[in-house]
Design an enzyme around this catalytic site. Structure first.
Site, PDB file in Angstrom:
ATOM      1  N   LYS A  83      -3.527 -13.342  -1.260  1.00 15.91           N
ATOM      2  CA  LYS A  83      -3.491 -12.668  -2.565  1.00 15.91           C
ATOM      3  C   LYS A  83      -2.843 -11.313  -2.389  1.00 15.91           C
ATOM      4  O   LYS A  83      -3.149 -10.586  -1.437  1.00 15.91           O
ATOM      5  CB  LYS A  83      -4.958 -12.490  -3.036  1.00 15.91           C
ATOM      6  CG  LYS A  83      -5.111 -11.796  -4.367  1.00 15.91           C
ATOM      7  CD  LYS A  83      -5.179 -12.797  -5.497  1.00 15.91           C
ATOM      8  CE  LYS A  83      -5.099 -12.157  -6.866  1.00 15.91           C
ATOM      9  NZ  LYS A  83      -3.728 -11.793  -7.257  1.00 15.91           N
ATOM     10  N   LYS A 107      -8.268  -5.266   2.529  1.00 16.67           N
ATOM     11  CA  LYS A 107      -8.916  -4.964   1.238  1.00 16.67           C
ATOM     12  C   LYS A 107      -9.850  -6.101   0.847  1.00 16.67           C
ATOM     13  O   LYS A 107     -10.980  -5.877   0.420  1.00 16.67           O
ATOM     14  CB  LYS A 107      -7.866  -4.823   0.122  1.00 16.67           C
ATOM     15  CG  LYS A 107      -7.093  -3.541   0.158  1.00 16.67           C
ATOM     16  CD  LYS A 107      -6.196  -3.405  -1.081  1.00 16.67           C
ATOM     17  CE  LYS A 107      -5.029  -2.511  -0.746  1.00 16.67           C
ATOM     18  NZ  LYS A 107      -4.216  -2.117  -1.878  1.00 16.67           N
ATOM     19  N   LYS A 119       1.637 -10.458   0.197  1.00 14.12           N
ATOM     20  CA  LYS A 119       2.364  -9.438  -0.574  1.00 14.12           C
ATOM     21  C   LYS A 119       3.815  -9.862  -0.686  1.00 14.12           C
ATOM     22  O   LYS A 119       4.341 -10.546   0.198  1.00 14.12           O
ATOM     23  CB  LYS A 119       2.283  -8.084   0.130  1.00 14.12           C
ATOM     24  CG  LYS A 119       2.639  -6.908  -0.740  1.00 14.12           C
ATOM     25  CD  LYS A 119       1.449  -6.412  -1.531  1.00 14.12           C
ATOM     26  CE  LYS A 119       1.795  -5.215  -2.389  1.00 14.12           C
ATOM     27  NZ  LYS A 119       0.606  -4.477  -2.817  1.00 14.12           N
ATOM     28  N   THR A 203      -7.301  -0.668 -10.934  1.00 13.96           N
ATOM     29  CA  THR A 203      -7.019   0.090  -9.717  1.00 13.96           C
ATOM     30  C   THR A 203      -7.518   1.523  -9.894  1.00 13.96           C
ATOM     31  O   THR A 203      -8.207   2.067  -9.021  1.00 13.96           O
ATOM     32  CB  THR A 203      -5.506   0.052  -9.402  1.00 13.96           C
ATOM     33  OG1 THR A 203      -5.119  -1.323  -9.313  1.00 13.96           O
ATOM     34  CG2 THR A 203      -5.184   0.757  -8.099  1.00 13.96           C
ATOM     35  N   ASN A 234       0.821   3.001 -13.139  1.00 13.91           N
ATOM     36  CA  ASN A 234      -0.416   2.283 -13.456  1.00 13.91           C
ATOM     37  C   ASN A 234      -1.622   2.960 -12.795  1.00 13.91           C
ATOM     38  O   ASN A 234      -2.612   3.279 -13.462  1.00 13.91           O
ATOM     39  CB  ASN A 234      -0.278   0.822 -12.990  1.00 13.91           C
ATOM     40  CG  ASN A 234      -1.567   0.055 -13.170  1.00 13.91           C
ATOM     41  OD1 ASN A 234      -2.444   0.096 -12.311  1.00 13.91           O
ATOM     42  ND2 ASN A 234      -1.715  -0.617 -14.291  1.00 13.91           N
ATOM     43  N   SER A 361      -8.415  -8.654 -10.105  1.00 16.07           N
ATOM     44  CA  SER A 361      -7.518  -9.824 -10.045  1.00 16.07           C
ATOM     45  C   SER A 361      -8.311 -11.061  -9.655  1.00 16.07           C
ATOM     46  O   SER A 361      -8.085 -12.161 -10.182  1.00 16.07           O
ATOM     47  CB  SER A 361      -6.417  -9.594  -9.005  1.00 16.07           C
ATOM     48  OG  SER A 361      -5.337  -8.911  -9.590  1.00 16.07           O
TER      49      SER A 361
HETATM   50  N1  LIG Z   1      -0.876  -1.576  -9.629  1.00 15.60           N
HETATM   51  C1  LIG Z   1      -1.890  -1.932  -8.869  1.00 15.60           C
HETATM   52  O1  LIG Z   1      -2.743  -2.730  -9.279  1.00 15.60           O
HETATM   53  C2  LIG Z   1      -2.054  -1.378  -7.497  1.00 15.60           C
HETATM   54  C3  LIG Z   1      -1.212  -0.396  -7.004  1.00 15.60           C
HETATM   55  N2  LIG Z   1      -1.441   0.118  -5.755  1.00 15.60           N
HETATM   56  C4  LIG Z   1      -0.568   1.123  -5.185  1.00 15.60           C
HETATM   57  O2  LIG Z   1      -0.556   2.297  -6.001  1.00 15.60           O
HETATM   58  C5  LIG Z   1       0.723   2.931  -5.864  1.00 15.60           C
HETATM   59  C6  LIG Z   1       1.322   3.112  -7.246  1.00 15.60           C
HETATM   60  O3  LIG Z   1       1.453   1.822  -7.833  1.00 15.60           O
HETATM   61  P1  LIG Z   1       1.534   1.625  -9.404  1.00 15.60           P
HETATM   62  O4  LIG Z   1       0.889   2.770 -10.088  1.00 15.60           O
HETATM   63  O5  LIG Z   1       1.095   0.252  -9.690  1.00 15.60           O
HETATM   64  O6  LIG Z   1       3.105   1.670  -9.596  1.00 15.60           O
HETATM   65  P2  LIG Z   1       3.937   2.080 -10.905  1.00 15.60           P
HETATM   66  O7  LIG Z   1       5.239   1.429 -10.735  1.00 15.60           O
HETATM   67  O8  LIG Z   1       3.165   1.816 -12.127  1.00 15.60           O
HETATM   68  O9  LIG Z   1       4.096   3.666 -10.765  1.00 15.60           O
HETATM   69  C7  LIG Z   1       4.661   4.245  -9.620  1.00 15.60           C
HETATM   70  C8  LIG Z   1       4.635   5.752  -9.788  1.00 15.60           C
HETATM   71  O10 LIG Z   1       5.103   6.346  -8.567  1.00 15.60           O
HETATM   72  C9  LIG Z   1       6.193   7.210  -8.870  1.00 15.60           C
HETATM   73  N3  LIG Z   1       7.139   7.239  -7.749  1.00 15.60           N
HETATM   74  C10 LIG Z   1       8.016   6.277  -7.404  1.00 15.60           C
HETATM   75  N4  LIG Z   1       8.769   6.696  -6.378  1.00 15.60           N
HETATM   76  C11 LIG Z   1       8.324   7.935  -6.067  1.00 15.60           C
HETATM   77  C12 LIG Z   1       8.701   8.908  -5.097  1.00 15.60           C
HETATM   78  N5  LIG Z   1       9.709   8.671  -4.260  1.00 15.60           N
HETATM   79  N6  LIG Z   1       8.013  10.080  -5.062  1.00 15.60           N
HETATM   80  C13 LIG Z   1       7.004  10.321  -5.924  1.00 15.60           C
HETATM   81  N7  LIG Z   1       6.615   9.447  -6.876  1.00 15.60           N
HETATM   82  C14 LIG Z   1       7.272   8.281  -6.931  1.00 15.60           C
HETATM   83  C15 LIG Z   1       6.806   6.627 -10.128  1.00 15.60           C
HETATM   84  O11 LIG Z   1       7.622   7.573 -10.801  1.00 15.60           O
HETATM   85  C16 LIG Z   1       5.551   6.244 -10.900  1.00 15.60           C
HETATM   86  O12 LIG Z   1       5.005   7.378 -11.533  1.00 15.60           O
HETATM   87  C17 LIG Z   1       1.554   2.027  -4.945  1.00 15.60           C
HETATM   88  O13 LIG Z   1       1.448   2.491  -3.619  1.00 15.60           O
HETATM   89  C18 LIG Z   1       0.880   0.676  -5.081  1.00 15.60           C
HETATM   90  O14 LIG Z   1       1.094  -0.157  -3.989  1.00 15.60           O
HETATM   91  C19 LIG Z   1      -2.504  -0.274  -4.991  1.00 15.60           C
HETATM   92  C20 LIG Z   1      -3.365  -1.222  -5.446  1.00 15.60           C
HETATM   93  C21 LIG Z   1      -3.183  -1.910  -6.695  1.00 15.60           C
HETATM   94  O1  LIG Z   2      -4.200  -7.539  -7.738  1.00 16.36           O
HETATM   95  C1  LIG Z   2      -3.853  -8.066  -6.704  1.00 16.36           C
HETATM   96  O2  LIG Z   2      -4.021  -9.238  -6.434  1.00 16.36           O
HETATM   97  C2  LIG Z   2      -3.161  -7.271  -5.617  1.00 16.36           C
HETATM   98  C3  LIG Z   2      -2.978  -5.810  -5.882  1.00 16.36           C
HETATM   99  C4  LIG Z   2      -2.160  -5.220  -4.781  1.00 16.36           C
HETATM  100  O3  LIG Z   2      -1.050  -5.622  -4.551  1.00 16.36           O
HETATM  101  C5  LIG Z   2      -2.717  -4.165  -3.949  1.00 16.36           C
HETATM  102  O4  LIG Z   2      -3.926  -3.945  -3.946  1.00 16.36           O
HETATM  103  O5  LIG Z   2      -1.938  -3.532  -3.213  1.00 16.36           O
END
Ligand SMILES: NC(=O)C1=CN([C@@H]2O[C@H](COP(=O)(O)OP(=O)(O)OC[C@H]3O[C@@H](n4cnc5c(N)ncnc54)[C@H](O)[C@@H]3O)[C@@H](O)[C@H]2O)C=CC1
Ligand SMILES: O=C(O)CCC(=O)C(=O)O
Length: 427
Positions: A83, A107, A119, A203, A234, A361
């Protein structure tokens, strides 16, 4: 020893590995040795069981065909199907996806889900692509990996620059290939397609619960605490909203283009209203600071919620927060972790802090399998219970074994897949 040699040695010591895959191997090995497993277990878990690289031809809007490279990594499926999310980003690479799948295994172990880690990623920049191009890319990716994924094999989800619309296209493509409706193939879907209440914010909910638990340990009250968050997508934007509503002062936020700082606290509702679907908001403002400056702001709680390798040997000594909670995957290097820990900063690691997303999830997948759906209150209550228990498990392991929270989290996370692999007779 000559002065030049001393400088050279010092530089070498200062050089740190930014390779997420090899750094993860180092910590996994340490965790397995602490748990009393032998080299064979490390040999099994040191890299994914499966790694598929695919090339996806996509017809672009101008009539040309562009070939995109994508990956799907499945780390360990001893516990159950793998997953993990799918990332669309120009810097995605094989080692990063491998590391991300290993963290997913950890995790799932920490929050005790019946899954192993997987992933995926595609090298692309969705910010420069039209909706049509993104749809064709998403569908092409599913066709390319369809042999190794499925509701009982490997279940994708959203990650950086992917969202519920992309999950919907992927689910539709998979259902067409299999010729039956398959909501359990993917999570993070829109509610009308079998998504779960609470997944979009899960998250950030999970990170908030970890912050609350960490703050209790440090005697910090969330109301009035000064918080800095890197990333406004997000994870980062919903987190900012939760903490703002709880009375915290969110003094800094950032995105890929810069950071905003106000010592009196930013208006999070206004910023949420103005951000775009890629988590961009700073482009609307002129008085920006850099992402590097943001991380070093004077604050109580720092949350990296964007990309990897942000807190390193270069800046860890300048971090002023007393609690660092990793919403992003891999934001702190091994050396960065050591420096923060030596300085007495409480570091809540990614594999624990960001596990709320995969937890909900899992709830989504369970609801899809049973065809009966829960209210947001039910989902949040279940998530709260799981995360508080996970935090305390890791915290107590760290105290009892006198190790930092990251190593403790790896120990807690690695135990289940190791035992499952042993019972299956793999090691
Ligand atoms: N969406 C989810 O359910 C989960 C996300 N994560 C992690 O959280 C982190 C953020 O993911 P999301 O919020 O989902 O992504 P997203 O795509 O919704 O947002 C990413 C954010 O990071 C910023 N960003 C991108 N490149 C950057 C850089 N070079 N320097 C500074 N900021 C930058 C973007 O502008 C945006 O604000 C990632 O590391 C992701 O793997 C972890 C677990 C679950
Ligand atoms: O929601 C999921 O299954 C995975 C989320 C994820 O990619 C993460 O925790 O980094």
């Amino acid at each position: 020893m000559g002065a030049t040699k001393v400088v050279e040695e010092k530089n070498q010591q200062m050089e740190e590995s930014l390779n997420l895959f090899t750094s993860t191997q180092v910590v996994i090995k340490e965790a397995l040795m602490k748990l009393g497993y032998n080299e064979d277990m490390y040999e099994l878990l040191k890299e994914p069981l499966r790694m598929l690289t695919v090339r996806i031809p996509v017809r672009m809007d101008d009539g040309s065909v562009k070939i995109f490279t994508g990956y799907r990594s499945q780390h360990n499926d001893a516990v159950g199907p793998t997953k993990g999310g799918v990332r669309f980003h120009p810097e995605v690479n094989e080692d990063e996806v491998k590391a991300l799948s290993m963290w997913m295994s950890l995790k799932c172990g920490i929050v005790d889900l019946p899954y192993g880690g997987g992933k995926g990623g595609i090298i692309c920049d969705p910010r420069t692509m039209s909706m049509g191009e993104l749809e064709r890319l998403s569908r092409g990716y599913v066709r390319a990996i369809s042999q190794i994924v499925g509701p009982t094999k490997d279940i994708p989800a959203p990650d950086v620059y992917t969202n519920s619309q992309i999950m919907a296209w992927m689910m539709d493509e998979y259902s067409r290939l299999r010729e039956y409706d398959s909501p359990g193939f993917i999570t993070g879907k829109p509610l009308v397609l079998g998504g779960s209440q609470g997944r979009e914010k899960a998250t950030a909910q999970g990170v908030t619960i970890c912050i609350e638990e960490a703050a209790k340990k440090r005697g910090i009250s969330i109301a009035g605490a000064r918080v800095v968050i890197q990333g406004f997508g997000n994870a980062g934007s919903f987190l900012a909203k939760f903490l703002y509503d709880a009375g915290a002062k969110v003094i800094g936020i950032s995105d890929a283009y810069g950071a905003l700082y106000d010592p009196n606290g930013l208006d999070i509702d206004y910023l949420l209203d103005r951000r775009d679907s890629f988590g961009t908001v700073t482009t609307l403002f002129e008085n920006k600071i850099s992402n590097e400056e943001l991380l070093e702001l004077d604050c109580d709680i720092l949350v990296p919620a964007a990309i990897s390798n942000q807190i390193t040997a270069k800046n860890a000594a300048n971090i002023k927060a007393s609690i660092v909670v990793e919403a992003a995957n891999g934001p702190t290097t091994i050396e960065g972790t050591k420096i923060l820990t030596d300085r007495g900063i409480l570091l809540v690691p990614d594999v624990l802090a960001s596990s709320g997303g995969v937890t909900v999830s899992y709830f989504e997948w369970v609801q899809n399998n049973q065809g009966y759906y829960w209210s947001e209150e039910e989902v949040n209550e279940k998530l709260h219970k799981v995360l508080v228990q996970a935090f305390n498990n890791v915290y107590e392991t760290a105290q009892q074994r006198r190790v930092n929270m990251r190593l403790a989290a790896y120990m807690v996370g690695a135990r289940k897949m190791s035992e499952a692999s042993r019972f299956r007779g793999w090691v």
